[in-house]
Design a protein around this motif. Structure first.
Motif, short mmCIF file in Angstrom:
data_model
loop_
_atom_site.label_atom_id
_atom_site.label_comp_id
_atom_site.label_asym_id
_atom_site.label_seq_id
_atom_site.Cartn_x
_atom_site.Cartn_y
_atom_site.Cartn_z
N HIS A 132 0.70 -1.22 0.07
CA HIS A 132 0.00 0.02 -0.03
C HIS A 132 0.93 1.21 -0.08
N ASP A 142 -16.73 -5.62 0.64
CA ASP A 142 -17.16 -4.15 0.70
C ASP A 142 -16.81 -3.41 1.79
N GLU A 151 -7.70 6.56 1.48
CA GLU A 151 -7.34 7.42 0.29
C GLU A 151 -7.97 8.72 0.46
N ALA A 152 -8.86 8.99 0.91
CA ALA A 152 -9.75 10.37 1.11
C ALA A 152 -8.75 11.15 1.97
N ARG A 173 -13.21 -2.51 1.02
CA ARG A 173 -13.06 -1.30 -0.02
C ARG A 173 -13.30 -0.16 0.63
N TRP A 174 -14.31 -0.04 1.33
CA TRP A 174 -14.69 1.04 2.08
C TRP A 174 -13.54 1.74 2.96
N ARG A 175 -12.82 0.68 3.60
CA ARG A 175 -11.50 1.09 4.50
C ARG A 175 -10.48 1.78 3.53
N THR A 176 -10.22 1.14 2.39
CA THR A 176 -9.39 1.60 1.53
C THR A 176 -9.76 3.07 0.93
N GLU A 177 -11.02 3.35 0.65
CA GLU A 177 -11.45 4.39 0.15
C GLU A 177 -11.45 5.74 1.52
N VAL A 178 -11.71 5.27 2.54
CA VAL A 178 -11.54 6.18 3.65
C VAL A 178 -10.10 6.70 3.71
#
Length: 79
Positions: free
Chosen positions: A25, A63, A73-74, A66-71
């Motif tokens: 990562h 899911d 990345e935000a 994926r949400w954790r990765t999006e947070v």
């Protein structure tokens, strides 16, 4: 170091260090996994610790991942 990979999970390819999960990562994120979707993500490059104490059944675990990765990345987008 906790995030240094020592083995590979044959089911999903995640790497395991010293009591912590890790993956390739860009922010050096590693995490502790708990029961039914509870986790602690540590992201040294962003000075970020993300904690989730919710409950997610196994059917939706991808899911949640994926949400954790999006947070994460935000937070990374604010650099």
């Amino acid at each position: 170091m906790a995030a240094t990979p020592r083995s590979v999970d044959p089911d999903d390819g995640d790497l395991y260090g010293s009591h912590w999960w890790t993956r390739d990562h860009p922010h050096g994120t590693f995490w502790a996994a708990g029961h039914e979707g509870q986790f602690i993500d540590v992201c040294p490059a962003l000075d970020l610790v993300l904690v989730r104490m919710g409950r997610t059944d196994a059917e939706h675990s991808e899911d949640l991942k994926r949400w954790r990765t999006e947070v994460i990345e935000a937070f990374g987008a604010t650099d």
